[in-house]
Design an enzyme around this catalytic site. Sequence first.
Site, PDB file in Angstrom:
ATOM      1  N   ASP A   5     -32.894  12.930   2.315  1.00 28.07           N
ATOM      2  CA  ASP A   5     -31.667  12.141   2.393  1.00 28.07           C
ATOM      3  C   ASP A   5     -31.379  11.414   1.083  1.00 28.07           C
ATOM      4  O   ASP A   5     -30.211  11.311   0.657  1.00 28.07           O
ATOM      5  CB  ASP A   5     -31.754  11.133   3.541  1.00 28.07           C
ATOM      6  CG  ASP A   5     -31.603  11.784   4.911  1.00 28.07           C
ATOM      7  OD1 ASP A   5     -31.327  13.000   4.959  1.00 28.07           O
ATOM      8  OD2 ASP A   5     -31.766  11.080   5.928  1.00 28.07           O
ATOM      9  N   HIS A  44     -32.950  13.530   7.772  1.00 25.58           N
ATOM     10  CA  HIS A  44     -33.665  12.445   8.452  1.00 25.58           C
ATOM     11  C   HIS A  44     -35.101  12.276   7.963  1.00 25.58           C
ATOM     12  O   HIS A  44     -35.950  11.757   8.692  1.00 25.58           O
ATOM     13  CB  HIS A  44     -33.626  12.611   9.976  1.00 25.58           C
ATOM     14  CG  HIS A  44     -32.249  12.540  10.558  1.00 25.58           C
ATOM     15  ND1 HIS A  44     -31.423  11.457  10.367  1.00 25.58           N
ATOM     16  CD2 HIS A  44     -31.549  13.434  11.297  1.00 25.58           C
ATOM     17  CE1 HIS A  44     -30.262  11.672  10.982  1.00 25.58           C
ATOM     18  NE2 HIS A  44     -30.311  12.864  11.549  1.00 25.58           N
ATOM     19  N   GLU A 103     -37.201   5.659   6.176  1.00 28.08           N
ATOM     20  CA  GLU A 103     -37.322   5.906   7.614  1.00 28.08           C
ATOM     21  C   GLU A 103     -38.094   4.731   8.196  1.00 28.08           C
ATOM     22  O   GLU A 103     -38.969   4.155   7.520  1.00 28.08           O
ATOM     23  CB  GLU A 103     -38.030   7.229   7.901  1.00 28.08           C
ATOM     24  CG  GLU A 103     -37.385   8.453   7.261  1.00 28.08           C
ATOM     25  CD  GLU A 103     -35.943   8.657   7.669  1.00 28.08           C
ATOM     26  OE1 GLU A 103     -35.568   8.225   8.780  1.00 28.08           O
ATOM     27  OE2 GLU A 103     -35.165   9.226   6.868  1.00 28.08           O
ATOM     28  N   ASP A 120     -33.664   5.767   0.125  1.00 26.97           N
ATOM     29  CA  ASP A 120     -33.556   6.035   1.566  1.00 26.97           C
ATOM     30  C   ASP A 120     -34.914   5.747   2.204  1.00 26.97           C
ATOM     31  O   ASP A 120     -35.968   5.947   1.584  1.00 26.97           O
ATOM     32  CB  ASP A 120     -33.160   7.487   1.839  1.00 26.97           C
ATOM     33  CG  ASP A 120     -32.783   7.688   3.301  1.00 26.97           C
ATOM     34  OD1 ASP A 120     -31.617   7.413   3.652  1.00 26.97           O
ATOM     35  OD2 ASP A 120     -33.646   8.094   4.096  1.00 26.97           O
TER      36      ASP A 120
END
Length: 458
Positions: free
Chosen positions: A150, A145, A9, A7
């Site tokens: 996540d 998030h 960001e 994952d």
Amino acid sequence: MIYAIVDIETTGGYGKRHRITEIAAFLHDGEQVLDSYQTLLNPECEIPHYITGLTGIDQQMVEGAPVFREIADELYDFLQGKVFVAHNVNFDYQFIKAEFDRVGREFDLPKLCTVRLSRKIFPGLRSYSLGSICESKSISITDRHRAYGDAEATAELFGMLVDADDQGVIASLLKRNSGEAFLPPNISKEQFMALPEKVGVYYFHDINGKVIYVGKALNIRSRFKGHFSGAVKGKQAMKSEIHSVSCQLTGSEFLALLVEALEIKKHWPKFNRAQKVKGTSWGLYRYQDGAGFERFQVAKISRFTKPLLSFKSHHDAWSYLLEKVAHYNLCPKLCGIQKTAAECYDYKLGKCEGACCGQEDAASYNQRVGDWLQQMKKERARLLIKEKGRGAGEDAAILFEDGVLKAYGFVNREDDVVADTGFLDFLDPVKPVSETTYILEQYLAKNFSSNVIMLDEV
């Protein structure tokens, strides 16, 4: 087989333009987590405020973090030889691939999407977002998030998917030639294969059924695949939002173009940015000067003026006027094309006969203008255009009034659509859309033949 559950960001939605701010990965052997990796990254660019609001990652947090090139080797070694797994996998994969491209590293791993897996293995859920699936499966997300939280939740979900996969879904999706890799996560192969290989207009719908994109295609199924195969610049957000596809067949590309314009105006889809333009704003105006010569000018349309013709751009209006000046041997000066010089320039538009310098009288010049205006009148009359229908024995009937699409429908080829104009009652009327005028003009430039019927002369 080892899986890397990943994952990230980011600073935005497109890997080749935006950057990664955090990455986390868990190695999983199908039974348990073997290892993990996590780091913040300095994106070397500004983090938008709305991203900070969503993730909590701000400029100060990444100021002392490594840039991607500093961790590229260790991350590459961590991921190499694994199956790349993520929720909406193409989003994470395209970002990481773009980062490796920037440092000159080849990155090519088999992929699995936990959204697609969940839809196949856990059918019937209300939603397949990570938060919703985790709630339905009692998986806690410690830091929503954020990449680590996540990725950890996705790893737990993946373990459940492996345990519940009694139909071999994971093995089938791992086949590189399964033909499903390009599909949006919420569209099944069955939905894709049900799309027709014919001409028409197609619609992408979100989870609530709202139209988010309208397009036209000569082959709807092939065009759908083209949206998401290979480079998908600017399409990742749309890809994740599509939950269903619908379409209507038109039989001809011309009608597909018209229906596409109508439907974009009707639905105003969020991803049709290029076509969502303001209405016509430029017009061709006609006036007579003191010497009696007919003159023309391209200008902005105002609420107090009515042009001869209207166009969606200055370029379209100017191109149309240039073509008519050439065709009818009109004077570039009197048509507003040439602003200076005593004699007309040779624009390779034909030859000015001297109207601007006393070599031709107004009556002679205006005769050629009249020929143009008469032809224009014919082209702006009530036109019925017959095009290929959706199947054998059918025609599309398309009605224009004053250059704008008025109605359309489909009629049996055996019917005489000219002799009996009562068929007009069976066409579906449409709301006037100015873009259809431009589509008609492009069509008539190539197709003013037996399939174009001027009803006022019938």
